[in-house]
Scaffold this active site. Structure first.
Site, PDB file in Angstrom:
ATOM      1  N   GLY A 165     -10.059 -51.342 -25.928  1.00 44.78           N
ATOM      2  CA  GLY A 165      -8.928 -51.289 -25.003  1.00 44.78           C
ATOM      3  C   GLY A 165      -8.819 -52.480 -24.075  1.00 44.78           C
ATOM      4  O   GLY A 165      -9.739 -52.741 -23.324  1.00 44.78           O
ATOM      5  N   SER A 166      -7.716 -53.198 -24.087  1.00 52.42           N
ATOM      6  CA  SER A 166      -7.661 -54.437 -23.320  1.00 52.42           C
ATOM      7  C   SER A 166      -6.288 -55.102 -23.418  1.00 52.42           C
ATOM      8  O   SER A 166      -5.342 -54.524 -23.926  1.00 52.42           O
ATOM      9  CB  SER A 166      -8.744 -55.387 -23.837  1.00 52.42           C
ATOM     10  OG  SER A 166      -8.792 -55.353 -25.248  1.00 52.42           O
TER      11      SER A 166
END
Length: 201
Positions: A165-166
């Site tokens: 996640g990013s």
């Protein structure tokens, strides 16, 4: 299939746990096996080729930011947990600096993510200075750049990955303006493949 570095570190313990649990706790073994499979799938690293000339997306996901910063444009790509998390060089260039900036771990799609942990890569291009930013999200705790100061960059080259996640941003060279953009907020893009902007149409 190719996998990003680090896949083994997360996947192997899950597969090992599945093997140990299988004889006496089969449901837990299935859960561990599924977790290992998900981790391996998350770290997948498929080959990509640009679909045309111009600046390619640094990440899989959707366009979450398009804004002006001085005389340059910033384009941000939010990566969901289901997206490939290997990042790509948007253009040819020369790496001038790679700077790790400690920070928070807010959701990468929020405005507060500007203060998140990040790695900024300053790049000199034929069209002027540019910057790539790999930004950690709420669950991401490790950013893994593959490039260092002095390296040459080729468009669509692998430049790093982020664990879970990013967001990845590109600050376009000042030669680009909004009329050169091929995308808008909300569009889906693929790293090293989708064209974000081009000066000649």
């Amino acid at each position: 299939m190719r996998f990003a570095p680090g896949a083994r570190r997360f996947a192997v313990p899950a597969f090992a746990a599945a093997a140990v649990l299988a004889p006496f706790a089969f449901p837990l073994a299935v859960v561990a096996l599924a977790a290992g499979g998900f981790v391996a799938w998350f770290f997948r690293d498929p080959d990509r080729q640009p679909t045309g000339p111009g600046v390619v997306s640094p990440a899989d996901g959707y366009i979450s930011v398009v804004r002006e910063e001085g005389d340059q444009l910033r384009v941000g790509v939010f990566m969901n947990v289901t997206d490939v998390h290997v990042n790509r060089a948007p253009f040819d260039g020369h790496v001038e600096r790679v700077i790790h900036r400690p920070g928070a771990h807010r959701p990468a799609f929020s405005k507060e993510s500007e203060r998140n942990e990040r790695v900024d890569v300053d790049v000199a291009t034929d069209e002027g200075p540019a910057e790539l930013s790999l930004i950690a999200g709420a669950f991401a705790r490790r950013i893994h750049p593959y490039v260092a100061a002095g390296d040459g960059l080729e468009r669509a080259q692998r430049i790093g990955h982020i664990d879970f996640g990013s967001r990845a941003d590109v600050l376009l060279p000042p030669a680009y303006d909004r009329e050169d953009l091929f995308i808008e907020e909300g569009d889906s893009v693929r790293a090293g493949e989708s064209i974000l902007a081009a000066r000649e149409r």
